[in-house]
Design a protein around this motif. Structure first.
Motif, PDB file in Angstrom:
ATOM      1  N   PHE A 153       0.829  -1.340   0.135  1.00 30.62           N
ATOM      2  CA  PHE A 153       0.067   0.037  -0.008  1.00 30.62           C
ATOM      3  C   PHE A 153       0.823   1.239   0.073  1.00 30.62           C
ATOM      4  O   PHE A 153       0.454   2.439   0.197  1.00 30.62           O
ATOM      5  N   TYR A 154       2.170   1.086  -0.429  1.00 29.36           N
ATOM      6  CA  TYR A 154       2.784   2.505  -0.584  1.00 29.36           C
ATOM      7  C   TYR A 154       2.557   2.791  -1.926  1.00 29.36           C
ATOM      8  O   TYR A 154       3.259   2.342  -2.930  1.00 29.36           O
ATOM      9  N   GLU A 155       1.555   3.713  -2.275  1.00 29.87           N
ATOM     10  CA  GLU A 155       1.202   4.150  -3.565  1.00 29.87           C
ATOM     11  C   GLU A 155       1.871   5.438  -4.190  1.00 29.87           C
ATOM     12  O   GLU A 155       2.290   6.588  -3.456  1.00 29.87           O
ATOM     13  N   GLY A 156       2.475   4.836  -5.466  1.00 28.36           N
ATOM     14  CA  GLY A 156       3.047   5.887  -5.972  1.00 28.36           C
ATOM     15  C   GLY A 156       2.202   6.680  -6.910  1.00 28.36           C
ATOM     16  O   GLY A 156       2.616   7.539  -7.780  1.00 28.36           O
ATOM     17  N   LYS A 175     -16.852  -7.711  -2.599  1.00 28.24           N
ATOM     18  CA  LYS A 175     -16.016  -7.865  -1.281  1.00 28.24           C
ATOM     19  C   LYS A 175     -14.562  -7.456  -1.844  1.00 28.24           C
ATOM     20  O   LYS A 175     -14.123  -7.650  -2.894  1.00 28.24           O
ATOM     21  N   VAL A 176     -14.108  -6.525  -0.995  1.00 24.57           N
ATOM     22  CA  VAL A 176     -12.766  -5.818  -1.455  1.00 24.57           C
ATOM     23  C   VAL A 176     -11.725  -6.366  -0.112  1.00 24.57           C
ATOM     24  O   VAL A 176     -12.013  -5.881   1.044  1.00 24.57           O
ATOM     25  N   LEU A 177     -10.768  -7.297  -0.343  1.00 25.98           N
ATOM     26  CA  LEU A 177     -10.097  -7.864   0.545  1.00 25.98           C
ATOM     27  C   LEU A 177      -8.506  -7.310   0.436  1.00 25.98           C
ATOM     28  O   LEU A 177      -7.958  -7.543  -0.727  1.00 25.98           O
ATOM     29  N   CYS A 178      -8.146  -6.440   1.350  1.00 21.82           N
ATOM     30  CA  CYS A 178      -6.849  -5.834   0.897  1.00 21.82           C
ATOM     31  C   CYS A 178      -5.715  -6.598   2.024  1.00 21.82           C
ATOM     32  O   CYS A 178      -5.761  -6.684   3.469  1.00 21.82           O
ATOM     33  N   LEU A 179      -4.935  -7.469   1.520  1.00 19.82           N
ATOM     34  CA  LEU A 179      -4.127  -8.189   2.258  1.00 19.82           C
ATOM     35  C   LEU A 179      -2.810  -7.552   2.315  1.00 19.82           C
ATOM     36  O   LEU A 179      -1.925  -7.507   1.269  1.00 19.82           O
ATOM     37  N   ALA A 180      -2.331  -7.293   3.454  1.00 17.62           N
ATOM     38  CA  ALA A 180      -0.884  -6.475   3.420  1.00 17.62           C
ATOM     39  C   ALA A 180       0.273  -7.295   3.245  1.00 17.62           C
ATOM     40  O   ALA A 180       0.149  -8.488   3.852  1.00 17.62           O
ATOM     41  N   ASP A 191       1.743   0.463   4.331  1.00 16.14           N
ATOM     42  CA  ASP A 191       1.497   1.696   4.818  1.00 16.14           C
ATOM     43  C   ASP A 191       0.260   1.636   5.558  1.00 16.14           C
ATOM     44  O   ASP A 191      -0.709   1.482   4.988  1.00 16.14           O
ATOM     45  N   ARG A 192       0.287   1.900   6.787  1.00 16.50           N
ATOM     46  CA  ARG A 192      -0.912   1.596   7.659  1.00 16.50           C
ATOM     47  C   ARG A 192      -1.672   2.919   7.518  1.00 16.50           C
ATOM     48  O   ARG A 192      -3.020   2.747   7.769  1.00 16.50           O
ATOM     49  N   GLU A 193      -1.495   4.130   7.204  1.00 13.31           N
ATOM     50  CA  GLU A 193      -2.413   5.301   7.115  1.00 13.31           C
ATOM     51  C   GLU A 193      -3.244   4.780   5.823  1.00 13.31           C
ATOM     52  O   GLU A 193      -4.589   4.929   5.762  1.00 13.31           O
ATOM     53  N   LEU A 194      -2.692   4.594   4.677  1.00 17.12           N
ATOM     54  CA  LEU A 194      -3.290   4.179   3.874  1.00 17.12           C
ATOM     55  C   LEU A 194      -4.345   2.916   3.673  1.00 17.12           C
ATOM     56  O   LEU A 194      -5.712   2.811   3.292  1.00 17.12           O
ATOM     57  N   GLY A 195      -3.795   2.024   4.655  1.00 18.82           N
ATOM     58  CA  GLY A 195      -4.706   0.680   4.877  1.00 18.82           C
ATOM     59  C   GLY A 195      -5.775   1.180   5.624  1.00 18.82           C
ATOM     60  O   GLY A 195      -6.893   0.612   5.395  1.00 18.82           O
ATOM     61  N   VAL A 205      -9.164  -5.095   5.570  1.00 18.18           N
ATOM     62  CA  VAL A 205      -7.799  -5.024   5.451  1.00 18.18           C
ATOM     63  C   VAL A 205      -7.250  -5.921   6.492  1.00 18.18           C
ATOM     64  O   VAL A 205      -7.838  -5.746   7.820  1.00 18.18           O
ATOM     65  N   GLY A 206      -6.222  -6.745   6.195  1.00 23.25           N
ATOM     66  CA  GLY A 206      -5.578  -7.589   7.051  1.00 23.25           C
ATOM     67  C   GLY A 206      -4.111  -7.748   6.916  1.00 23.25           C
ATOM     68  O   GLY A 206      -3.998  -7.995   5.907  1.00 23.25           O
ATOM     69  N   ALA A 207      -3.338  -8.034   7.843  1.00 21.84           N
ATOM     70  CA  ALA A 207      -1.890  -8.342   7.658  1.00 21.84           C
ATOM     71  C   ALA A 207      -1.779  -9.863   8.365  1.00 21.84           C
ATOM     72  O   ALA A 207      -2.037  -9.875   9.424  1.00 21.84           O
TER      73      ALA A 207
END
Length: 223
Positions: A153-156, A175-180, A191-195, A205-207
């Motif tokens: 999630f370090y977005e450029g 369903k949107v699953l964001c796997l860190a 990037d926890r802020e964007l997460g 969102v999960g790590a």
């Protein structure tokens, strides 16, 4: 993960006799009258089996978006194994997309997702929003679609666009699953802020390690 999509064992008797569904406890109870004290053996006349619940609804569509940018080098094994956990599930149509600043749809080339993702290292910058928009364009039936974003999630690119795409996907019922990302020591590296912004937009969102992925998917698919 498979049972989350296709159904788990039900706590009732089944007609199909398959070893994996053998109900040992009920079988022993039902045949206790045939215990032979002299031999110490229990003669099984009537083996009992579980039935399996099945989801007869339309199949799920799973869209895997895997970050292959330079910052993901330490997380390549985690990304590959996680993608493999979600690839090729019965009754599930899966897309595999790798991205850095470019987006490469690998779906037609996948035999083994681990091997493919270990070989195809893009390694450039990062445009997660572009990949998310591409994934959104693949969705056919929103309420039967899961978009899985594996990234640090370090977005450029444009983080506002990314959040907007995720919010639109969640709003239409996908369903949107964001796997860190996890590094080589399995420590979260993202990037926890964007997460948090993605979570606020409706993503889950999960790590987590691939071993924790099954319960995570089962929880959110079952909702």
């Amino acid at each position: 993960v498979r049972s989350a999509f296709t159904g788990a064992r039900a706590r009732r008797a089944g007609r199909l006799r398959r070893a994996r569904d053998f109900d040992m406890v009920r079988t022993v109870r039902a045949n206790l009258g045939r215990y032979q004290p002299e031999t110490g053996k229990l003669v099984i006349e009537t083996p009992l089996f579980f039935s399996r619940t099945r989801r007869h609804l339309q199949p799920w569509q799973v869209i895997l978006l895997v970050d292959q940018s330079g910052s993901m080098v330490e997380s390549v094994i985690h990304s590959a194994v996680t993608a493999a956990c979600l690839w090729g599930l019965p009754g599930v149509r899966t897309h595999l997309v790798a991205f850095d600043t470019d987006v490469v749809d690998l779906t037609s080339d996948v035999d083994d997702p681990v091997e493919l993702l270990m070989k195809v290292q893009l390694g450039g910058g990062t445009d997660i929003a572009r990949a998310a928009a591409y994934g959104a364009g693949l969705v056919e039936q929103p309420r039967r679609a899961i978009v899985v974003l594996i990234s640090d999630f370090y977005e450029g690119g444009d983080p506002h666009r990314l959040v907007r795409v995720v919010r639109d996907l969640a709003g239409q019922g996908s369903k949107v699953l964001c796997l860190a990302a996890l590094d080589e020591q399995a420590d979260p590296a993202y990037d926890r802020e964007l997460g948090q912004r993605l979570a606020d937009a409706g993503a889950h969102v999960g790590a987590m390690t691939p071993g924790e992925l099954a319960s995570f998917v089962a929880e959110h698919v079952g909702r």
